[in-house]
Every structure is written in C-alpha cells, then in structure tokens.
Design a protein around this motif. Structure first.
Motif, PDB file in Angstrom:
ATOM      1  N   UNK A 313       0.838  -1.201   0.000  1.00 47.12           N
ATOM      2  CA  UNK A 313       0.000   0.000   0.000  1.00 47.12           C
ATOM      3  C   UNK A 313       0.875   1.254   0.000  1.00 47.12           C
ATOM      4  N   UNK A 314       1.895   1.249   0.861  1.00 46.16           N
ATOM      5  CA  UNK A 314       2.781   2.410   0.958  1.00 46.16           C
ATOM      6  C   UNK A 314       3.506   2.654  -0.361  1.00 46.16           C
ATOM      7  N   UNK A 315       3.955   1.584  -1.014  1.00 48.29           N
ATOM      8  CA  UNK A 315       4.682   1.740  -2.273  1.00 48.29           C
ATOM      9  C   UNK A 315       3.783   2.344  -3.351  1.00 48.29           C
ATOM     10  N   UNK A 316       2.525   1.922  -3.398  1.00 50.87           N
ATOM     11  CA  UNK A 316       1.614   2.444  -4.417  1.00 50.87           C
ATOM     12  C   UNK A 316       1.254   3.907  -4.148  1.00 50.87           C
ATOM     13  N   UNK A 317       1.089   4.271  -2.890  1.00 54.92           N
ATOM     14  CA  UNK A 317       0.752   5.660  -2.565  1.00 54.92           C
ATOM     15  C   UNK A 317       1.957   6.579  -2.700  1.00 54.92           C
ATOM     16  N   UNK A 318       3.156   6.013  -2.636  1.00 54.16           N
ATOM     17  CA  UNK A 318       4.372   6.820  -2.744  1.00 54.16           C
ATOM     18  C   UNK A 318       4.525   7.425  -4.137  1.00 54.16           C
ATOM     19  N   UNK A 319       3.820   6.858  -5.105  1.00 51.14           N
ATOM     20  CA  UNK A 319       3.899   7.359  -6.476  1.00 51.14           C
ATOM     21  C   UNK A 319       2.945   8.521  -6.731  1.00 51.14           C
ATOM     22  N   UNK A 320       2.162   8.912  -5.720  1.00 54.33           N
ATOM     23  CA  UNK A 320       1.137   9.944  -5.896  1.00 54.33           C
ATOM     24  C   UNK A 320       1.685  11.284  -5.403  1.00 54.33           C
ATOM     25  N   UNK A 321       1.683  12.288  -6.254  1.00 54.00           N
ATOM     26  CA  UNK A 321       2.169  13.612  -5.874  1.00 54.00           C
ATOM     27  C   UNK A 321       1.319  14.170  -4.729  1.00 54.00           C
ATOM     28  N   UNK A 322       1.994  14.657  -3.703  1.00 48.25           N
ATOM     29  CA  UNK A 322       1.298  15.258  -2.569  1.00 48.25           C
ATOM     30  C   UNK A 322       1.054  14.302  -1.422  1.00 48.25           C
ATOM     31  N   UNK A 323       1.324  13.006  -1.632  1.00 42.97           N
ATOM     32  CA  UNK A 323       1.178  12.014  -0.569  1.00 42.97           C
ATOM     33  C   UNK A 323       2.557  11.477  -0.187  1.00 42.97           C
ATOM     34  N   UNK A 324       2.814  11.419   1.109  1.00 46.95           N
ATOM     35  CA  UNK A 324       4.085  10.873   1.591  1.00 46.95           C
ATOM     36  C   UNK A 324       3.793   9.784   2.614  1.00 46.95           C
ATOM     37  N   UNK A 325       3.819   8.497   2.190  1.00 41.53           N
ATOM     38  CA  UNK A 325       3.509   7.399   3.111  1.00 41.53           C
ATOM     39  C   UNK A 325       4.743   6.906   3.856  1.00 41.53           C
ATOM     40  N   UNK A 326       4.512   6.401   5.062  1.00 40.94           N
ATOM     41  CA  UNK A 326       5.574   5.749   5.832  1.00 40.94           C
ATOM     42  C   UNK A 326       4.924   4.692   6.709  1.00 40.94           C
ATOM     43  N   UNK A 327       5.728   3.733   7.173  1.00 41.11           N
ATOM     44  CA  UNK A 327       5.207   2.680   8.036  1.00 41.11           C
ATOM     45  C   UNK A 327       5.478   3.017   9.491  1.00 41.11           C
ATOM     46  N   UNK A 328       4.501   2.721  10.350  1.00 41.27           N
ATOM     47  CA  UNK A 328       4.693   2.976  11.782  1.00 41.27           C
ATOM     48  C   UNK A 328       5.679   2.009  12.388  1.00 41.27           C
TER      49      UNK A 328
END
Length: 403
Positions: A313-328
C-alpha cells in the motif's frame, strides 16, 4: 469489487475497512469456525453458569490467571471488574450498586491513563481519583506520574487502582501492582486492544494485575459483542454473581460450583449491575472457539502478511504527488504496521480531511484512520483488509487526489 453484501440487500452501504478493528465499523472479521460454533450453539440450551465455568477454565489456561469470564465487550469487562472490586462477596452491596454508601468506591488512576472509556468504571458507582500531571507532554522534563503519587492516593476508600496498558504508559505495571498490593488493593488493567502479541494474554497477569480486560472482537476475531476478563478467582466469582441471571428459588439454586459458591455468598443475589450486559450462549461459544484458534495461530505469519500488505500500500501511494507514506513499524512486536500518509495540500490539491471525509461518503464507504487529521495525516491499517480490498482502497485514495 462487488457491492453485493447483505448490507446492500438491506439498503445500507457496506464498509471497506482500512481503519483497523474499530467497533463503530464492526470490529474485525469473525472467524468462520466461530460462526459455525455459534450456529450450533443456537440449536440447543445450556445453563449459562456451566458454560461460563468452561470458558473460565480456558481463559485461566491461556492467561495464567486463576479464573476468567466472558463479557459483552471489554468495556463491560471493566465495569464488572470495578463492580467486583467494590462489592466483593457482599450481596447487599451488589444489590445497591451503583449506590456505594458505606463501601470503598474510589479507583485511583494515573491522570495520563484517563480516557472516555473509563466511563465503564464510573457507571457502576466508582469515583475515579486521578493522580499525576501532564508534565512530560508539556516538556518540563518531569515524568507524568511518580510511583509515590499512586501510593499517596490510596486510602481507606480505595477499591482498586486502574491502569491502561500501552507501550508508553507509566509507571511500569509491575511497579503499580507492588504499590497497590502493599496496601491490599487490586489492580484492574484495560488491555482491550493489546493483542497480538499472544504473549500479552499472560504478560499483565505475570506483572501482578488482579483483573485484565481484553476485547474478544478484535485480533481474537470472536463475536464483536464479547470481551474477556481474566483474574483472581474471588473477583471473578463476584463478577459472575453480579452478571448471571440469579432469578431462582434459593432451595434449588445451584450455579456451577467452579464459578460461584452459594454458601460463601449467604443467599441468592438479586439481578445485578451486570444484568444489562448479558452475553448469550452463542456469543460465549463463539468466543471460546475463537480464543482456541487465536492461541493456535501462527502469529508471525499473520503479522508478516499484514506487513507485506502495508508495504505494498505504501509503495503504491508513494507514487502519488502530494502524498508521503511511511510505516509505523516493521517489526513483529506491533499489533499491526500502519501506513501513515502525510498530505501536502499545496501539491495534492486536497487536504487529509477532504480525502478521509470523501472516502466515507462513497458507496461502498472506505474507512481509513482519521485520528491525526489535525497534523495533515491519515492512516491505512492492513488488519481487516483482503488484498482485493487493499487495492480498492488505494484506488479510491488516489482518485480523491487526482479529481
């Protein structure tokens, strides 16, 4: 993704649950084996004290406690635990609750452990005495609660000490238990969401807790309406006496002796404070089966599955401009590794609140975690998602950014 669930048949949109085991959206997915057991339980009758006595033995075995009890959720477990600490084996005191005149009714609690859930303690007549400060959160360099403050607050009106178990709560539970026990006072632990790891089933009893409340409808994946209370035999007996249907002629009243000893109570208790918290035979059986399976489960494999889904999920959202995902977390001690998504509204064109609110208005509704909206963040929890649902949740998040 199909929308053909029972909820759509009823005219209600179902939820894609990317928020975790939240009660307001149905908790977790009950185990199919527990559902089968509940269906079989519905086909016959049983004396509930006998069934609770059997559940008590299983709970005792897996927690290391003297006894256990199935309640209508973890909140009910806390309420009944508080009632037991206040009334003990005094059936007169049981009958008067939530009136507590003449019996100790104070529950000492660190201020930083106070939550809305402690209403469960107050509902049975307890008065919470909170101690400590918020110094650590204010950056003064001091701890929030010192052990001596708990000891100082315990007096002749103290019925119990309450403790909310989190990795960051203080003082340590074993220290609090030593202080309370030196004064002859029991400790109630709220560990509703502290499974897995499975070791937590026994960790709090091992630390000295007298009563521990767990949810039965989260990681255990039993009925959402169930909870577990594990603890001392005398306290569990008081819980049973205040919860079971005691409407019986004294001459023939013989509850399960492993759970309640009639001679010790001196009479048949009235309908107790727990009557409105009753648990059906189906729920007790479902919880028993779910707990058996939880103990047998390969928890490392389950957590690895959650972690892999979170990473994807994080890898797919990382490709979206304006979204910065990380794992807890990426270790095996976390209940579940969540994806924390930080939203830059200048780049994304929407705020975190826009995304979370928009997802919840869709059909099916998509629920992600919204506790950190003021910080411009939301979370995606993998625990209650299938792979297909995870893909759908990501698709819908992306769609709200790209609209």
């Amino acid at each position: 993704m199909s929308n053909e669930t029972i909820y759509e048949e009823l005219g209600v949109p179902h939820v894609v649950n990317a928020a975790g085991t939240k009660t307001r959206i149905g908790g977790s997915r009950i185990r199919p084996e527990a559902m089968d057991a509940m269906a079989r339980a519905s086909e016959a009758f049983v004396r509930l004290s006998d069934l609770q006595a059997e559940a008590s033995e299983l709970i005792a075995e897996v927690t290391g406690a003297d006894a256990g009890y199935v309640t209508s959720g973890a909140s009910s477990a806390l309420a009944l635990g508080a009632a037991a600490c206040i009334a003990g084996d005094d059936i007169g005191a049981m009958a008067r609750l939530p009136e507590t005149e003449g019996v100790p009714d104070e529950i000492v609690m660190p201020r930083t452990h106070r939550t809305g859930y402690d209403h469960a303690l107050r509902a049975v007549g307890a008065r919470i005495v909170d101690v400590g400060t918020n110094d650590r959160h204010l950056g003064t360099g001091s701890r929030n609660v010192e052990p001596w403050e708990i000891a100082d607050a315990i007096g002749e009106n103290t019925a119990a000490v309450a403790y909310v178990e989190k990795s960051y709560t203080e003082p340590p539970l074993d220290v609090v238990c030593d202080i309370a026990h030196d004064e002859g006072v029991p400790v109630i632990v709220d560990a509703a969401a502290e499974l897995p790891p499975m070791s937590n089933l026994s960790a709090f009893i091992d630390a000295g807790a007298d009563l521990v409340a767990f949810s039965g409808g989260k990681a255990i994946r039993g009925p959402q309406t169930t909870g577990i209370l594990a603890g001392g035999a005398d306290l569990i007996e008081s819980v049973a006496a205040q919860h079971l249907d005691m409407h019986a002629a004294e001459a023939v009243w013989e509850p399960a002796p492993k759970l309640v000893h009639p001679g010790r109570l001196g009479g048949v208790p009235r309908q107790g404070i727990g009557r409105s918290m009753k648990v059906g035979k189906e729920e007790i059986v479902g919880l028993i089966r779910a707990l058996q399976l939880f103990v047998e489960e390969d928890h490392d494999a389950v957590i690895e599955e959650w972690l892999e889904r979170a990473r994807r999920i994080a890898a797919e959202l990382d490709d979206v401009d304006g979204l910065e995902p990380s794992l807890t977390a990426d270790d095996k001690t976390a209940v579940a590794p969540e994806v924390v998504v930080s939203v830059d509204p200048e780049v994304a064109g929407v705020t975190a609140t826009d995304i979370v609110g928009g997802l919840r208005r869709e059909e099916p509704r998509v629920f992600v975690g919204g506790d950190a909206l003021p910080a411009g963040e939301f979370t995606v929890n993998p625990m209650c998602l299938t792979d297909d649902e995870a893909d759908y949740a990501v698709e819908r998040i992306v769609a709200h950014v790209e609209e």
